[in-house]
Design a protein around this motif. Sequence first.
Motif, PDB file in Angstrom:
ATOM      1  N   ARG A 235       0.877  -0.857   0.011  1.00  0.00           N
ATOM      2  CA  ARG A 235       0.161   0.102  -0.404  1.00  0.00           C
ATOM      3  C   ARG A 235       0.843   1.719   0.084  1.00  0.00           C
ATOM      4  O   ARG A 235       2.502   0.828   0.645  1.00  0.00           O
ATOM      5  N   TYR A 236       0.664   2.133  -0.241  1.00  0.00           N
ATOM      6  CA  TYR A 236       1.117   3.553  -0.426  1.00  0.00           C
ATOM      7  C   TYR A 236       0.156   4.157  -1.360  1.00  0.00           C
ATOM      8  O   TYR A 236      -0.636   4.173  -1.402  1.00  0.00           O
ATOM      9  N   MET A 237       0.890   5.529  -0.846  1.00  0.00           N
ATOM     10  CA  MET A 237       0.316   7.299  -1.473  1.00  0.00           C
ATOM     11  C   MET A 237       0.794   7.525  -2.953  1.00  0.00           C
ATOM     12  O   MET A 237       2.208   7.421  -2.819  1.00  0.00           O
ATOM     13  N   ASN A 238       0.163   8.086  -3.741  1.00  0.00           N
ATOM     14  CA  ASN A 238       1.059   8.658  -5.359  1.00  0.00           C
ATOM     15  C   ASN A 238       0.866   9.768  -5.036  1.00  0.00           C
ATOM     16  O   ASN A 238       0.643  10.552  -4.288  1.00  0.00           O
ATOM     17  N   LEU A 239       1.857  11.161  -6.281  1.00  0.00           N
ATOM     18  CA  LEU A 239       1.729  11.952  -5.987  1.00  0.00           C
ATOM     19  C   LEU A 239       0.857  12.846  -5.949  1.00  0.00           C
ATOM     20  O   LEU A 239       0.489  13.893  -5.727  1.00  0.00           O
ATOM     21  N   GLN A 240      -0.610  12.207  -6.213  1.00  0.00           N
ATOM     22  CA  GLN A 240      -2.282  12.707  -6.309  1.00  0.00           C
ATOM     23  C   GLN A 240      -2.713  13.135  -5.021  1.00  0.00           C
ATOM     24  O   GLN A 240      -3.469  13.493  -4.882  1.00  0.00           O
ATOM     25  N   GLY A 241      -2.109  11.683  -3.890  1.00  0.00           N
ATOM     26  CA  GLY A 241      -2.916  12.177  -2.695  1.00  0.00           C
ATOM     27  C   GLY A 241      -3.504  11.063  -2.449  1.00  0.00           C
ATOM     28  O   GLY A 241      -4.298  10.650  -1.721  1.00  0.00           O
ATOM     29  N   GLU A 242      -3.130   9.824  -3.681  1.00  0.00           N
ATOM     30  CA  GLU A 242      -4.692   8.560  -3.610  1.00  0.00           C
ATOM     31  C   GLU A 242      -3.791   7.444  -2.754  1.00  0.00           C
ATOM     32  O   GLU A 242      -2.608   6.770  -2.936  1.00  0.00           O
ATOM     33  N   THR A 243      -4.136   6.922  -2.134  1.00  0.00           N
ATOM     34  CA  THR A 243      -4.077   5.247  -1.872  1.00  0.00           C
ATOM     35  C   THR A 243      -3.552   4.719  -1.992  1.00  0.00           C
ATOM     36  O   THR A 243      -5.346   4.227  -2.479  1.00  0.00           O
ATOM     37  N   LEU A 244      -2.881   3.204  -3.225  1.00  0.00           N
ATOM     38  CA  LEU A 244      -3.132   2.901  -3.838  1.00  0.00           C
ATOM     39  C   LEU A 244      -3.175   1.279  -3.176  1.00  0.00           C
ATOM     40  O   LEU A 244      -2.049   0.850  -2.119  1.00  0.00           O
ATOM     41  N   GLU A 245      -3.275   0.115  -3.322  1.00  0.00           N
ATOM     42  CA  GLU A 245      -3.124  -1.228  -3.326  1.00  0.00           C
ATOM     43  C   GLU A 245      -2.737  -1.813  -4.211  1.00  0.00           C
ATOM     44  O   GLU A 245      -3.692  -2.125  -5.159  1.00  0.00           O
ATOM     45  N   GLN A 246      -1.573  -2.397  -4.140  1.00  0.00           N
ATOM     46  CA  GLN A 246      -1.283  -3.688  -5.308  1.00  0.00           C
ATOM     47  C   GLN A 246      -0.663  -4.869  -5.060  1.00  0.00           C
ATOM     48  O   GLN A 246       0.336  -4.715  -3.625  1.00  0.00           O
ATOM     49  N   GLU A 247      -0.562  -5.885  -5.727  1.00  0.00           N
ATOM     50  CA  GLU A 247       0.035  -7.124  -5.252  1.00  0.00           C
ATOM     51  C   GLU A 247       1.127  -7.120  -6.295  1.00  0.00           C
ATOM     52  O   GLU A 247       1.059  -6.316  -8.057  1.00  0.00           O
ATOM     53  N   ALA A 248       2.136  -7.537  -6.562  1.00  0.00           N
ATOM     54  CA  ALA A 248       3.420  -8.166  -6.985  1.00  0.00           C
ATOM     55  C   ALA A 248       3.734  -9.233  -6.794  1.00  0.00           C
ATOM     56  O   ALA A 248       3.971 -10.208  -6.242  1.00  0.00           O
ATOM     57  N   ASP A 249       4.728  -9.878  -7.911  1.00  0.00           N
ATOM     58  CA  ASP A 249       5.238 -10.817  -8.084  1.00  0.00           C
ATOM     59  C   ASP A 249       6.662 -10.546  -9.031  1.00  0.00           C
ATOM     60  O   ASP A 249       6.987  -9.550  -9.350  1.00  0.00           O
ATOM     61  N   GLY A 250       7.093 -11.963  -9.377  1.00  0.00           N
ATOM     62  CA  GLY A 250       8.929 -11.409  -9.869  1.00  0.00           C
ATOM     63  C   GLY A 250      10.042 -10.374  -9.263  1.00  0.00           C
ATOM     64  O   GLY A 250       9.588 -10.192  -8.244  1.00  0.00           O
ATOM     65  N   LEU A 251      10.460  -9.274 -10.639  1.00  0.00           N
ATOM     66  CA  LEU A 251      11.000  -8.587 -10.308  1.00  0.00           C
ATOM     67  C   LEU A 251      10.056  -7.519  -9.108  1.00  0.00           C
ATOM     68  O   LEU A 251      11.107  -6.291  -8.417  1.00  0.00           O
ATOM     69  N   LEU A 252       9.074  -6.859  -9.832  1.00  0.00           N
ATOM     70  CA  LEU A 252       9.005  -5.805  -8.669  1.00  0.00           C
ATOM     71  C   LEU A 252       8.460  -6.018  -7.677  1.00  0.00           C
ATOM     72  O   LEU A 252       8.304  -4.980  -6.479  1.00  0.00           O
ATOM     73  N   ALA A 253       8.517  -7.835  -6.969  1.00  0.00           N
ATOM     74  CA  ALA A 253       8.064  -8.035  -5.719  1.00  0.00           C
ATOM     75  C   ALA A 253       9.708  -7.749  -4.896  1.00  0.00           C
ATOM     76  O   ALA A 253       9.969  -7.309  -3.998  1.00  0.00           O
ATOM     77  N   THR A 254       9.979  -8.374  -5.513  1.00  0.00           N
ATOM     78  CA  THR A 254      11.572  -8.238  -4.820  1.00  0.00           C
ATOM     79  C   THR A 254      12.377  -7.287  -4.302  1.00  0.00           C
ATOM     80  O   THR A 254      13.270  -6.175  -3.446  1.00  0.00           O
ATOM     81  N   CYS A 255      12.130  -6.038  -6.342  1.00  0.00           N
ATOM     82  CA  CYS A 255      12.315  -4.825  -5.842  1.00  0.00           C
ATOM     83  C   CYS A 255      11.952  -3.491  -5.088  1.00  0.00           C
ATOM     84  O   CYS A 255      11.927  -2.823  -3.578  1.00  0.00           O
ATOM     85  N   VAL A 256      10.265  -3.814  -4.943  1.00  0.00           N
ATOM     86  CA  VAL A 256       9.574  -3.174  -3.378  1.00  0.00           C
ATOM     87  C   VAL A 256      10.349  -4.065  -1.978  1.00  0.00           C
ATOM     88  O   VAL A 256      10.350  -2.415  -1.175  1.00  0.00           O
ATOM     89  N   GLN A 257      10.568  -4.747  -1.993  1.00  0.00           N
ATOM     90  CA  GLN A 257      10.677  -5.708  -0.564  1.00  0.00           C
ATOM     91  C   GLN A 257      12.086  -4.911  -0.566  1.00  0.00           C
ATOM     92  O   GLN A 257      12.767  -4.484   0.264  1.00  0.00           O
ATOM     93  N   HIS A 258      13.264  -4.967  -1.824  1.00  0.00           N
ATOM     94  CA  HIS A 258      14.234  -4.524  -1.194  1.00  0.00           C
ATOM     95  C   HIS A 258      14.413  -2.816  -0.999  1.00  0.00           C
ATOM     96  O   HIS A 258      14.537  -2.353  -0.030  1.00  0.00           O
ATOM     97  N   GLU A 259      13.666  -1.887  -1.452  1.00  0.00           N
ATOM     98  CA  GLU A 259      13.364  -0.084  -1.170  1.00  0.00           C
ATOM     99  C   GLU A 259      12.826  -0.085  -0.143  1.00  0.00           C
ATOM    100  O   GLU A 259      12.954   0.773   0.971  1.00  0.00           O
ATOM    101  N   ILE A 260      11.483  -0.473   0.238  1.00  0.00           N
ATOM    102  CA  ILE A 260      10.772  -0.669   1.281  1.00  0.00           C
ATOM    103  C   ILE A 260      11.732  -0.701   3.185  1.00  0.00           C
ATOM    104  O   ILE A 260      11.975  -0.152   3.654  1.00  0.00           O
ATOM    105  N   ASP A 261      12.632  -2.039   2.398  1.00  0.00           N
ATOM    106  CA  ASP A 261      14.207  -2.459   3.881  1.00  0.00           C
ATOM    107  C   ASP A 261      14.907  -0.968   3.846  1.00  0.00           C
ATOM    108  O   ASP A 261      14.821  -0.270   4.905  1.00  0.00           O
ATOM    109  N   HIS A 262      14.804  -0.351   2.494  1.00  0.00           N
ATOM    110  CA  HIS A 262      16.244   0.917   2.477  1.00  0.00           C
ATOM    111  C   HIS A 262      15.188   2.008   3.626  1.00  0.00           C
ATOM    112  O   HIS A 262      16.223   2.802   4.278  1.00  0.00           O
ATOM    113  N   LEU A 263      14.473   1.759   3.739  1.00  0.00           N
ATOM    114  CA  LEU A 263      13.491   2.714   4.382  1.00  0.00           C
ATOM    115  C   LEU A 263      13.581   2.895   5.463  1.00  0.00           C
ATOM    116  O   LEU A 263      13.730   3.509   6.943  1.00  0.00           O
ATOM    117  N   ASN A 264      13.877   1.463   5.967  1.00  0.00           N
ATOM    118  CA  ASN A 264      13.841   1.293   7.655  1.00  0.00           C
ATOM    119  C   ASN A 264      15.468   0.737   8.224  1.00  0.00           C
ATOM    120  O   ASN A 264      15.976   0.208   8.925  1.00  0.00           O
TER     121      ASN A 264
END
Length: 172
Positions: free
Chosen positions: A113-142
């Motif tokens: 789940r995330y907010m986009n630049l328009q201020g909308e809250t969106l939820e999305q499912e991911a697999d493959g590289l997108l799933a790996t990448c979003v986990q890697h990036e959220i780790d950076h935030l922590n």
Amino acid sequence: MSIRPLVILPDPKLRVISEPIKEITDDVRRLADDMLETMYDAPGVGLAAIQIGVPLRMVTMDVSKSEEERQPMVLINPEITWASEEKRVYEEGCLSIPEYYEEVERPDRVRFRYMNLQGETLEQEADGLLATCVQHEIDHLNGVLFIDYLSKLKRDRVITKFKKAARREAGA
Ligand code: K1U
Ligand code: ZN
């Protein structure tokens, strides 16, 4: 828009826990533009704001295959809301640990789940590289890096290598 310098291991900024973004201001929009430009220039498929030294919870990603069909994503305050039991192994890299790649095991599929630049809250499912990448990036935030999933021996080796390189650069 500008390309910003990347924060490189062992910079302690990479261990900072980034702060939530409270309001979408012109500064936040400018940060997103700079992150996308920096990510495409690197080149990378993702970037967290702390990798350009800004401790805010913003991520950019683009896992599209061709430059002609770019699909830039800007994620504000992203969170993983579900992760599959099933795991997959992917060879990861990190723009803050240049030219170092290792296999990492993570959940195969995630919902985020995330907010986009328009201020909308969106939820999305991911697999493959997108799933790996979003986990890697959220780790950076922590303040978490992909080398934290490796054995202590491998992690210490890479940290030592980058510490030596930083010392050489400072002395040069
Ligand atoms: O966060 C980062 O450091 C960016 C990193 C994201 C990432 C890559 C691979 C697996 C998980 C997360 C990168 O983009 S490293 C560069 C890279 O993988 C790549 C570069 C150009 C084309 C394709 C991939
Ligand atoms: Zn990274």
